[in-house]
Design an enzyme around this catalytic site. Structure first.
Site, PDB file in Angstrom:
ATOM      1  N   VAL A   1      23.455 -40.451  97.948  1.00  0.00           N
ATOM      2  CA  VAL A   1      23.126 -41.797  97.450  1.00  0.00           C
ATOM      3  C   VAL A   1      23.283 -42.887  98.509  1.00  0.00           C
ATOM      4  O   VAL A   1      22.900 -44.026  98.275  1.00  0.00           O
ATOM      5  CB  VAL A   1      23.943 -42.219  96.192  1.00  0.00           C
ATOM      6  CG1 VAL A   1      23.501 -41.463  94.971  1.00  0.00           C
ATOM      7  CG2 VAL A   1      25.418 -42.125  96.419  1.00  0.00           C
TER       8      VAL A   1
ATOM      9  N   SER B   1      26.535 -37.234  99.188  1.00  0.00           N
ATOM     10  CA  SER B   1      26.401 -35.854  98.702  1.00  0.00           C
ATOM     11  C   SER B   1      25.901 -34.853  99.736  1.00  0.00           C
ATOM     12  O   SER B   1      25.930 -33.655  99.478  1.00  0.00           O
ATOM     13  CB  SER B   1      25.456 -35.818  97.507  1.00  0.00           C
ATOM     14  OG  SER B   1      26.134 -36.327  96.400  1.00  0.00           O
TER      15      SER B   1
ATOM     16  N   LYS C   1      28.222 -32.173 100.587  1.00  0.00           N
ATOM     17  CA  LYS C   1      28.426 -31.022  99.689  1.00  0.00           C
ATOM     18  C   LYS C   1      27.913 -29.720 100.310  1.00  0.00           C
ATOM     19  O   LYS C   1      28.359 -28.634  99.941  1.00  0.00           O
ATOM     20  CB  LYS C   1      27.745 -31.285  98.339  1.00  0.00           C
ATOM     21  CG  LYS C   1      28.371 -32.478  97.594  1.00  0.00           C
ATOM     22  CD  LYS C   1      27.566 -32.874  96.365  1.00  0.00           C
ATOM     23  CE  LYS C   1      28.180 -34.099  95.681  1.00  0.00           C
ATOM     24  NZ  LYS C   1      27.347 -34.559  94.543  1.00  0.00           N
TER      25      LYS C   1
ATOM     26  N   TYR D   1      37.279 -34.904  97.099  1.00  0.00           N
ATOM     27  CA  TYR D   1      35.852 -35.153  96.856  1.00  0.00           C
ATOM     28  C   TYR D   1      35.424 -36.530  97.380  1.00  0.00           C
ATOM     29  O   TYR D   1      34.443 -36.649  98.122  1.00  0.00           O
ATOM     30  CB  TYR D   1      35.574 -35.025  95.348  1.00  0.00           C
ATOM     31  CG  TYR D   1      34.174 -35.409  94.955  1.00  0.00           C
ATOM     32  CD1 TYR D   1      33.115 -34.541  95.167  1.00  0.00           C
ATOM     33  CD2 TYR D   1      33.914 -36.659  94.392  1.00  0.00           C
ATOM     34  CE1 TYR D   1      31.817 -34.910  94.826  1.00  0.00           C
ATOM     35  CE2 TYR D   1      32.625 -37.022  94.050  1.00  0.00           C
ATOM     36  CZ  TYR D   1      31.580 -36.152  94.274  1.00  0.00           C
ATOM     37  OH  TYR D   1      30.299 -36.517  93.944  1.00  0.00           O
TER      38      TYR D   1
ATOM     39  N   TYR E   1      18.852 -32.928  92.997  1.00  0.00           N
ATOM     40  CA  TYR E   1      19.114 -33.157  91.571  1.00  0.00           C
ATOM     41  C   TYR E   1      17.845 -32.886  90.758  1.00  0.00           C
ATOM     42  O   TYR E   1      17.149 -31.917  91.019  1.00  0.00           O
ATOM     43  CB  TYR E   1      19.629 -34.593  91.345  1.00  0.00           C
ATOM     44  CG  TYR E   1      20.753 -34.950  92.279  1.00  0.00           C
ATOM     45  CD1 TYR E   1      21.933 -34.226  92.247  1.00  0.00           C
ATOM     46  CD2 TYR E   1      20.634 -35.968  93.209  1.00  0.00           C
ATOM     47  CE1 TYR E   1      22.965 -34.521  93.106  1.00  0.00           C
ATOM     48  CE2 TYR E   1      21.665 -36.275  94.075  1.00  0.00           C
ATOM     49  CZ  TYR E   1      22.817 -35.548  94.016  1.00  0.00           C
ATOM     50  OH  TYR E   1      23.838 -35.832  94.860  1.00  0.00           O
TER      51      TYR E   1
HETATM   52  N1  GLU Z   1      30.039 -39.820  95.924  1.00  0.00           N
HETATM   53  C1  GLU Z   1      28.878 -39.940  95.109  1.00  0.00           C
HETATM   54  C2  GLU Z   1      29.278 -39.819  93.654  1.00  0.00           C
HETATM   55  O1  GLU Z   1      30.108 -39.040  93.356  1.00  0.00           O
HETATM   56  C3  GLU Z   1      27.922 -38.863  95.512  1.00  0.00           C
HETATM   57  C4  GLU Z   1      26.617 -38.930  94.765  1.00  0.00           C
HETATM   58  C5  GLU Z   1      25.433 -38.639  95.636  1.00  0.00           C
HETATM   59  O2  GLU Z   1      25.443 -38.826  96.858  1.00  0.00           O
HETATM   60  O3  GLU Z   1      24.424 -38.223  95.081  1.00  0.00           O
HETATM   61  O4  GLU Z   1      28.809 -40.502  92.792  1.00  0.00           O
END
Ligand code: GLU
Length: 309
Positions: free
Chosen positions: A261, A64, A67, A191, A243
């Site tokens: 993650v 993430s 992003k 994505y 988050y």
């Molecule tokens: N590619 C992971 C997902 O979509 C990203 C989640 C993350 O890094 O928090 O679940």
């Protein structure tokens, strides 16, 4: 300035007995194999000094954290109209939650939860095939880090494509509200691939440096975004980058940051440095347990904070 090399060495040494704490993300099968004892840290200052410790040169899945880069690209292409598609409020929910989306009619709370990043992938796709959009993202990250070797790990992308049921659910739900303009498979292809970018702590810290230096990468001299946009991206990282653990991260670390993650965190100390840490074990909010602690130790020892001197 504090002796940053001594500080990163101390942090690494003090955390060594704890390596392996936290829980490695295993819902993406390819990430479940990562050695939980890895630990890397890299600081790149706005003057171009680089200080590293541990596995700072080992590539890992940035997930993430990517992003931040796709949001920067979407803002470059679509400007403020980006905000018609995604909000700017902390979600207070898990990264992959579907609950809020129903109440808010398919408009995700912010660009850093999964639903929001999927909407941003849809924006980056505008006028492109998925392959072109993925190529554009990779080129952008290489340009930011000034490193042509950065690439996507295809096995991680495939692994997520095969098991990303939640993300398919989120994307289909948004599409049902008419909030995605491209086919779900195309949007998720973009994505999953940007989440699968593999980078080292040093590459990641270099790629985030423009956010610490008013939009301009001082290592290359390239102006990436305006001063105001850099501030605004930092504001979103501070409020939404971890988050439902964003408040705790702001309280303990005091800097804008974005976690993934894969166990990485990119943190920005405006006017000072860009910092990347990697430790795969996660806390219950899905953020790196020792990575957050390492950043807390760093900001305690340097006095870096966006909240005051
Ligand atoms: N590619 C992971 C997902 O979509 C990203 C989640 C993350 O890094 O928090 O679940």
């Amino acid at each position: 300035m504090a002796d940053l090399q001594a500080i990163v060495d101390e942090i690494h040494e003090e955390l060594t007995p704890r390596l392996g704490e936290g829980k490695v993300a295993d819902y993406i099968p390819q990430l479940a194999h990562i050695d939980p004892k890895k630990f890397g840290m890299a600081i790149v200052t706005v003057d171009g000094e680089i200080h590293t410790a541990g596995d700072a040169e080992v590539p890992f899945s940035i997930q993430s954290i990517s992003k931040v880069f796709t949001l920067t690209l979407a803002l470059g292409k679509h400007g403020e109209t980006t905000w018609n598609r995604v909000g700017r409020e902390p979600s207070g929910s898990a990264f992959n939650s579907i609950v809020q989306l129903e109440h808010e009619e398919g408009k995700p709370r912010n660009p850093f939860i999964n639903a929001g990043a999927i909407a941003v992938s849809d924006l980056v796709l505008a006028g492109h095939t998925p392959r072109e959009a993925i190529g554009e993202i990779v080129r952008f990250v290489r340009y930011l880090a000034d490193d042509e070797t950065i690439a996507i790990d295809p096995d991680v992308a495939k692994s997520e494509q095969a098991t990303g049921y939640r993300n398919f659910a989120l994307a289909n739900f948004m599409r049902s509200f008419g909030k995605l303009t491209h086919p779900v498979e195309h949007v998720l292809g973009v994505y999953f691939h940007h989440c699968a970018l593999a980078m080292t702590c040093t590459q990641l810290a270099r790629s985030g440096l423009f956010l610490a230096a008013s939009g301009r990468n001082p290592l290359t001299g390239h102006t990436v975004v305006s001063r105001q946009r850099a501030r605004r991206i930092n504001a979103l990282m501070l409020t939404c980058g971890h988050y439902d653990g964003s408040g705790d991260f702001a309280y303990r670390v005091g800097l804008p940051g974005k976690s993934g993650v894969g166990g990485g965190i990119l943190a920005v100390a405006p006017g000072k440095a860009s910092v990347a840490v990697w430790s795969p074990g996660l806390n219950r909010n899905g953020n790196s347990l020792l990575g957050s602690l390492a950043l807390e130790m760093l900001t305690t020892r340097t006095g870096w904070s966006v909240f005051g001197p």
